[in-house]
Design a protein around this motif. Structure first.
Motif, PDB file in Angstrom:
ATOM      1  N   VAL A 117      68.727  10.704  11.536  1.00  0.00           N
ATOM      2  CA  VAL A 117      69.700  11.964  11.896  1.00  0.00           C
ATOM      3  C   VAL A 117      70.175  11.600  13.230  1.00  0.00           C
ATOM      4  O   VAL A 117      69.439  11.553  14.347  1.00  0.00           O
ATOM      5  CB  VAL A 117      68.558  13.199  12.040  1.00  0.00           C
ATOM      6  N   ASP A 118      71.578  11.842  13.546  1.00  0.00           N
ATOM      7  CA  ASP A 118      72.062  11.664  14.745  1.00  0.00           C
ATOM      8  C   ASP A 118      72.817  12.785  15.364  1.00  0.00           C
ATOM      9  O   ASP A 118      73.653  12.715  16.287  1.00  0.00           O
ATOM     10  CB  ASP A 118      73.078  10.299  14.564  1.00  0.00           C
ATOM     11  N   TYR A 119      72.518  13.983  14.765  1.00  0.00           N
ATOM     12  CA  TYR A 119      73.189  15.166  15.307  1.00  0.00           C
ATOM     13  C   TYR A 119      72.618  16.376  14.804  1.00  0.00           C
ATOM     14  O   TYR A 119      72.257  16.593  13.760  1.00  0.00           O
ATOM     15  CB  TYR A 119      74.844  15.240  14.500  1.00  0.00           C
ATOM     16  N   VAL A 120      72.030  17.075  15.857  1.00  0.00           N
ATOM     17  CA  VAL A 120      71.559  18.577  15.408  1.00  0.00           C
ATOM     18  C   VAL A 120      72.012  19.709  16.447  1.00  0.00           C
ATOM     19  O   VAL A 120      72.390  19.215  17.610  1.00  0.00           O
ATOM     20  CB  VAL A 120      70.007  18.415  15.646  1.00  0.00           C
ATOM     21  N   LYS A 121      71.996  20.881  16.074  1.00  0.00           N
ATOM     22  CA  LYS A 121      72.517  21.998  16.718  1.00  0.00           C
ATOM     23  C   LYS A 121      71.363  22.884  16.938  1.00  0.00           C
ATOM     24  O   LYS A 121      70.883  23.564  16.064  1.00  0.00           O
ATOM     25  CB  LYS A 121      73.712  22.440  16.361  1.00  0.00           C
ATOM     26  N   ILE A 122      70.900  23.416  18.219  1.00  0.00           N
ATOM     27  CA  ILE A 122      69.567  24.299  18.061  1.00  0.00           C
ATOM     28  C   ILE A 122      70.159  25.267  19.157  1.00  0.00           C
ATOM     29  O   ILE A 122      70.761  25.245  20.208  1.00  0.00           O
ATOM     30  CB  ILE A 122      68.453  23.403  18.573  1.00  0.00           C
ATOM     31  N   HIS A 123      69.526  26.565  19.008  1.00  0.00           N
ATOM     32  CA  HIS A 123      69.519  27.788  19.558  1.00  0.00           C
ATOM     33  C   HIS A 123      68.507  27.572  20.829  1.00  0.00           C
ATOM     34  O   HIS A 123      67.282  27.608  20.297  1.00  0.00           O
ATOM     35  CB  HIS A 123      69.879  29.028  19.101  1.00  0.00           C
ATOM     36  N   CYS A 124      68.999  27.556  21.967  1.00  0.00           N
ATOM     37  CA  CYS A 124      67.930  27.344  22.878  1.00  0.00           C
ATOM     38  C   CYS A 124      68.153  28.509  24.136  1.00  0.00           C
ATOM     39  O   CYS A 124      68.872  29.105  24.291  1.00  0.00           O
ATOM     40  CB  CYS A 124      68.145  26.054  23.978  1.00  0.00           C
ATOM     41  N   GLN A 125      66.774  28.738  24.627  1.00  0.00           N
ATOM     42  CA  GLN A 125      66.586  30.009  25.807  1.00  0.00           C
ATOM     43  C   GLN A 125      65.688  29.455  26.449  1.00  0.00           C
ATOM     44  O   GLN A 125      64.487  29.224  26.144  1.00  0.00           O
ATOM     45  CB  GLN A 125      66.317  31.158  24.991  1.00  0.00           C
ATOM     46  N   SER A 126      66.063  29.593  28.066  1.00  0.00           N
ATOM     47  CA  SER A 126      65.083  29.484  28.912  1.00  0.00           C
ATOM     48  C   SER A 126      64.401  30.695  29.200  1.00  0.00           C
ATOM     49  O   SER A 126      64.684  31.587  28.844  1.00  0.00           O
ATOM     50  CB  SER A 126      65.778  28.922  30.355  1.00  0.00           C
ATOM     51  N   GLY A 127      63.284  30.734  29.943  1.00  0.00           N
ATOM     52  CA  GLY A 127      62.544  31.817  30.216  1.00  0.00           C
ATOM     53  C   GLY A 127      63.152  32.657  31.063  1.00  0.00           C
ATOM     54  O   GLY A 127      63.508  32.115  32.343  1.00  0.00           O
ATOM     55  N   HIS A 128      62.714  34.103  30.976  1.00  0.00           N
ATOM     56  CA  HIS A 128      63.248  34.880  32.069  1.00  0.00           C
ATOM     57  C   HIS A 128      62.292  34.904  33.378  1.00  0.00           C
ATOM     58  O   HIS A 128      61.023  34.466  33.112  1.00  0.00           O
ATOM     59  CB  HIS A 128      63.118  36.628  31.557  1.00  0.00           C
ATOM     60  N   GLY A 129      62.650  35.158  34.393  1.00  0.00           N
ATOM     61  CA  GLY A 129      61.848  35.299  35.722  1.00  0.00           C
ATOM     62  C   GLY A 129      61.169  36.427  35.506  1.00  0.00           C
ATOM     63  O   GLY A 129      61.478  37.510  35.026  1.00  0.00           O
ATOM     64  N   GLY A 130      59.694  36.361  36.080  1.00  0.00           N
ATOM     65  CA  GLY A 130      58.818  37.648  36.122  1.00  0.00           C
ATOM     66  C   GLY A 130      59.215  38.409  37.256  1.00  0.00           C
ATOM     67  O   GLY A 130      60.065  38.023  38.261  1.00  0.00           O
TER      68      GLY A 130
END
Length: 327
Positions: A5-18
């Motif tokens: 598999v040479d192509y993937v699309k992912i929904h990503c989210q970094s964490g909110h700050g405290g």
């Protein structure tokens, strides 16, 4: 189903700050306790990391969402909240990550290399930072900053010293099988190779180089016909290109021109790569036919003749490849 598999699309989210704490000291024997709220922790990053033991994006194929931890809130007694845990996405060498606008966020070229794709939100400051001569007991603190969010596309482009370029049935898989330990699928029909194969080719004095057998090109590949861009994207990362024209082609130089034109339409920069032109299946030819075929090509494109079946011309082909790689 292919494991490549040479192509993937992912929904990503970094964490909110405290959030920072707005705590005020209220201890029995300290009547005028001031602000002692600590800062919030940083949200977790989303990080792409190279792993030389991975060769496909298959482990990510069914991953729809990736979310890093949020940072913890600050506490009393100037206690800083813990940072959110980073999310590490391990990918093969040669992987590129792009955002929704197509902008390249980073690319992995080495084992262990890391690229932060999305930064975690900064933690908010606690109320101790806002104490002043005119405000001894601030009752407010900063909220944490939000993390980043969106779709990230991961695209793998094979890293190899030599990329084989040719029509289906040009003999690419047979060549790779004859000069390396790779075992690509070989049969007498179009598109035998549906996914790239890599082989380590042994050379003189214990030297070696990596050869990539890439899905066969057809006229119109740059417009997406056949395997289209799935083939062409891997060509971009090869150091040099080896064009294979089969001996039984109707017009050898015209076939080379079609291949060259597909590369030009997809990405003109590909033609700046060093390349070698060769004629495969040379066991079908006598010396007179070889001269006639060679005469079809301009001097700068004179082909090398080889046969993966008999071994004819393979030492000379390896020499030419090594010279282009290290000359």
């Amino acid at each position: 189903m292919s494991n490549f598999v040479d192509y993937v699309k992912i929904h990503c989210q970094s964490g909110h700050g405290g959030a920072g704490s707005a705590h005020l000291r209220r201890e029995k024997y300290i009547p005028k306790g001031g602000p002692d709220g600590g800062d919030g922790g940083r949200g977790g990053h989303v990080i792409m990391k190279g792993n030389a033991h991975e060769w496909t994006l298959l482990p990510l194929r069914y991953t729809r969402h990736i979310k890093a931890e949020r940072g913890e809130n600050g506490g009393k007694n100037q206690l800083t909240g813990a940072d959110g845990k980073d999310i590490i996405i391990e990918v093969p060498i040669g992987t590129i990550a792009r955002n929704e606008d197509g902008k390249i966020l980073g690319e992995i070229l080495h084992d262990g290399e890391e690229v932060v794709l999305m930064h975690g939100g900064k933690g908010g400051l606690g109320n101790e930072h806002f104490k002043s001569s005119t405000n001894q007991t601030p009752r407010y603190a900063q909220p944490g900053m939000p993390g980043e969010e969106g779709f990230i596309t991961f695209e793998l482009k094979i890293l190899a010293d030599v990329g084989l370029v040719g029509f289906p049935n040009a003999g690419k898989s047979t060549l790779l099988a004859s000069v390396s330990a790779a075992k690509p699928k070989i049969a007498d029909y179009a598109f035998t190779t549906l996914t790239p194969n890599l082989g380590i080719v042994s050379y003189r004095d214990h030297k070696s180089f990596v050869m990539a057998d890439i899905p066969g090109i057809i006229e119109g590949a740059a417009e997406g016909k056949g395997l289209g861009h799935r083939f062409l994207r891997h060509i971009e990362r090869n150091s040099i290109l080896l064009f294979l024209i089969p001996a039984d082609a109707d017009n050898h130089y015209h076939e080379f021109e079609i291949l060259e034109n597909e590369l030009r339409k997809y990405n003109p920069d590909l033609l700046h790569k060093d390349f070698i032109v060769s004629v495969s299946k040379a066991d079908l030819l006598d010396d007179e036919l070889k001269k006639e075929i060679a005469a079809e090509f301009p001097e700068k494109y004179k082909p090398l003749f080889f046969s993966s079946i008999t071994g004819e011309g393979l030492p000379e082909l390896k020499d030419a490849i090594w010279k282009r790689l290290h000359g």
